[in-house]
Design a protein around this motif. Structure first.
Motif, PDB file in Angstrom:
ATOM      1  N   ASP A  48       0.833  -1.151   0.097  1.00 51.33           N
ATOM      2  CA  ASP A  48       0.089   0.008  -0.046  1.00 51.33           C
ATOM      3  C   ASP A  48       0.867   1.294   0.034  1.00 51.33           C
ATOM      4  N   HIS A  49       2.404   1.116   0.286  1.00 51.67           N
ATOM      5  CA  HIS A  49       2.876   2.251   0.341  1.00 51.67           C
ATOM      6  C   HIS A  49       4.267   1.917  -0.203  1.00 51.67           C
ATOM      7  N   TRP A  50       5.312   2.771  -0.653  1.00 54.47           N
ATOM      8  CA  TRP A  50       6.682   2.500  -1.015  1.00 54.47           C
ATOM      9  C   TRP A  50       7.407   2.214   0.362  1.00 54.47           C
ATOM     10  N   VAL A  51       8.529   1.335   0.019  1.00 49.23           N
ATOM     11  CA  VAL A  51       9.629   1.206   1.099  1.00 49.23           C
ATOM     12  C   VAL A  51      10.897   1.495   0.438  1.00 49.23           C
ATOM     13  N   ASN A  52      11.434   2.591   0.993  1.00 49.29           N
ATOM     14  CA  ASN A  52      12.712   2.964   0.418  1.00 49.29           C
ATOM     15  C   ASN A  52      13.742   2.157   1.062  1.00 49.29           C
ATOM     16  N   LEU A  53      14.690   1.667   0.248  1.00 49.49           N
ATOM     17  CA  LEU A  53      16.039   0.905   0.559  1.00 49.49           C
ATOM     18  C   LEU A  53      17.365   1.518   0.279  1.00 49.49           C
ATOM     19  N   LYS A  54      18.304   1.113   0.993  1.00 50.04           N
ATOM     20  CA  LYS A  54      19.557   1.682   0.742  1.00 50.04           C
ATOM     21  C   LYS A  54      20.431   0.419   0.489  1.00 50.04           C
ATOM     22  N   LEU A  55      21.082  -0.037  -0.804  1.00 49.80           N
ATOM     23  CA  LEU A  55      21.859  -0.979  -1.095  1.00 49.80           C
ATOM     24  C   LEU A  55      23.229  -0.926  -0.228  1.00 49.80           C
ATOM     25  N   VAL A  56      23.508  -2.249   0.372  1.00 52.58           N
ATOM     26  CA  VAL A  56      24.567  -2.289   1.428  1.00 52.58           C
ATOM     27  C   VAL A  56      25.559  -3.298   1.048  1.00 52.58           C
ATOM     28  N   GLU A  57      25.262  -4.310   0.041  1.00 48.20           N
ATOM     29  CA  GLU A  57      26.225  -5.109  -0.621  1.00 48.20           C
ATOM     30  C   GLU A  57      25.719  -6.017  -1.505  1.00 48.20           C
ATOM     31  N   THR A  58      26.512  -6.215  -2.692  1.00 45.67           N
ATOM     32  CA  THR A  58      26.189  -7.099  -3.685  1.00 45.67           C
ATOM     33  C   THR A  58      27.582  -8.214  -3.637  1.00 45.67           C
ATOM     34  N   ARG A  59      27.034  -9.285  -4.205  1.00 42.11           N
ATOM     35  CA  ARG A  59      28.168 -10.177  -4.146  1.00 42.11           C
ATOM     36  C   ARG A  59      27.806 -11.503  -5.303  1.00 42.11           C
ATOM     37  N   THR A  60      28.551 -11.867  -6.044  1.00 41.29           N
ATOM     38  CA  THR A  60      28.258 -12.975  -7.040  1.00 41.29           C
ATOM     39  C   THR A  60      28.900 -14.106  -6.622  1.00 41.29           C
ATOM     40  N   PHE A  61      27.950 -15.264  -6.956  1.00 45.90           N
ATOM     41  CA  PHE A  61      28.098 -16.454  -6.567  1.00 45.90           C
ATOM     42  C   PHE A  61      28.261 -17.397  -7.837  1.00 45.90           C
ATOM     43  N   PRO A  62      28.801 -18.512  -7.855  1.00 54.83           N
ATOM     44  CA  PRO A  62      29.048 -19.266  -9.206  1.00 54.83           C
ATOM     45  C   PRO A  62      27.670 -19.661  -9.757  1.00 54.83           C
ATOM     46  N   GLY A  63      27.555 -19.670 -11.102  1.00 52.25           N
ATOM     47  CA  GLY A  63      26.346 -19.768 -11.829  1.00 52.25           C
ATOM     48  C   GLY A  63      25.347 -18.553 -11.949  1.00 52.25           C
ATOM     49  N   GLY A  64      26.235 -17.553 -11.623  1.00 52.69           N
ATOM     50  CA  GLY A  64      25.494 -16.356 -12.028  1.00 52.69           C
ATOM     51  C   GLY A  64      24.520 -15.917 -11.025  1.00 52.69           C
ATOM     52  N   VAL A  65      24.647 -16.387  -9.755  1.00 53.14           N
ATOM     53  CA  VAL A  65      23.603 -16.083  -8.689  1.00 53.14           C
ATOM     54  C   VAL A  65      24.179 -14.535  -7.836  1.00 53.14           C
ATOM     55  N   LEU A  66      23.222 -13.809  -7.806  1.00 52.22           N
ATOM     56  CA  LEU A  66      23.470 -12.751  -7.331  1.00 52.22           C
ATOM     57  C   LEU A  66      23.045 -12.334  -5.900  1.00 52.22           C
ATOM     58  N   LEU A  67      23.852 -12.024  -4.991  1.00 49.82           N
ATOM     59  CA  LEU A  67      23.417 -11.346  -3.723  1.00 49.82           C
ATOM     60  C   LEU A  67      23.188  -9.710  -3.612  1.00 49.82           C
ATOM     61  N   THR A  68      22.066  -9.413  -3.391  1.00 48.31           N
ATOM     62  CA  THR A  68      21.913  -7.992  -2.975  1.00 48.31           C
ATOM     63  C   THR A  68      21.283  -7.788  -1.627  1.00 48.31           C
ATOM     64  N   ARG A  69      21.992  -6.942  -1.019  1.00 46.08           N
ATOM     65  CA  ARG A  69      21.571  -6.797   0.457  1.00 46.08           C
ATOM     66  C   ARG A  69      21.030  -5.305   0.733  1.00 46.08           C
ATOM     67  N   TYR A  70      19.671  -5.083   0.901  1.00 50.62           N
ATOM     68  CA  TYR A  70      19.374  -3.493   1.205  1.00 50.62           C
ATOM     69  C   TYR A  70      18.595  -3.514   2.660  1.00 50.62           C
ATOM     70  N   GLU A  71      19.172  -2.286   3.266  1.00 53.27           N
ATOM     71  CA  GLU A  71      18.622  -1.849   4.536  1.00 53.27           C
ATOM     72  C   GLU A  71      17.211  -1.059   4.132  1.00 53.27           C
ATOM     73  N   THR A  72      16.438  -1.260   5.205  1.00 56.83           N
ATOM     74  CA  THR A  72      15.194  -0.193   5.013  1.00 56.83           C
ATOM     75  C   THR A  72      15.506   1.478   5.616  1.00 56.83           C
ATOM     76  N   ARG A  73      15.573   2.045   4.653  1.00 57.54           N
ATOM     77  CA  ARG A  73      15.597   3.711   5.114  1.00 57.54           C
ATOM     78  C   ARG A  73      14.419   3.922   6.036  1.00 57.54           C
TER      79      ARG A  73
END
Length: 187
Positions: free
Chosen positions: A161-186
């Motif tokens: 029902d509303h936006w949730v603003n996020l801040k990117l805190v980490e990215t990391r690539t794993f084998p097979g093209g898997v991507l971790l993205t970590r976000y914190e809530t602002r």
């Protein structure tokens, strides 16, 4: 205040399970499996919805006793059994393996748990996490995106029902093209 993280494997088109609750597309590499295991090691309390609880508790309590089990799975099984857990369900009658059952208001219980002293909490299960997200209780998202389009199923994010603003805190690539993205809530 305790930190609450929602982390799951997600298809590129945004689903945590394909139609029919199919999870076979998200089999982790050894490196990614270790990352998940290390998360369990630092999680002081895990919050599970019924379906995820049934999936995890049907395998991990005795996974380290299975023939041909690998050391990483032995370690994960031990960590999983030792980690305190809260299971939220109105249909489950009993839980075990260091877990307690909550049958009442999940949002009220999670709100209370966040105010208590203690370390990090992880939440899992689409319905439970959606309720926590809508209530503004999730502090971090750990999204492990697999390079597969499953075309439907259980979405990671619910309709909001509303936006949730996020801040990117980490990215990391794993084998097979898997991507971790970590976000914190602002806040």
């Amino acid at each position: 205040m305790r930190k609450l993280t929602w982390g799951m494997n997600v298809s590129l088109d945004g689903y945590i399970a394909a139609p029919g609750d199919d999870l076979t597309w998200g089999v982790p590499s050894d490196e990614l499996f270790q990352w998940w295991s290390d998360r369990v090691a630092v999680t002081e309390l895990a919050l599970y919805g019924r379906k995820l609880w049934e999936t995890m508790s049907s395998h991990w309590p005795t996974a380290d006793e299975q023939p041909g089990v690998i050391p990483a799975h032995i370690e994960f099984a031990r960590r999983w059994r030792d980690m305190p857990k809260v299971v939220f369900s109105s249909t489950t009658s009993a839980v075990d393996w260091n877990a307690r059952l909550v049958t009442g208001d999940a949002v009220a219980e999670i709100t209370q748990l966040k105010t208590e002293d203690g370390g990090e909490m992880d939440i899992g299960g689409a319905t439970l996490a959606a309720a926590a997200l809508r209530a503004g209780l999730i502090d971090e998202y750990a999204i492990v995106t697999h390079p597969v389009l499953v075309g439907g199923g259980t979405p990671f994010f619910p309709t909001l029902d509303h936006w949730v603003n996020l801040k990117l805190v980490e990215t990391r690539t794993f084998p097979g093209g898997v991507l971790l993205t970590r976000y914190e809530t602002r806040r």
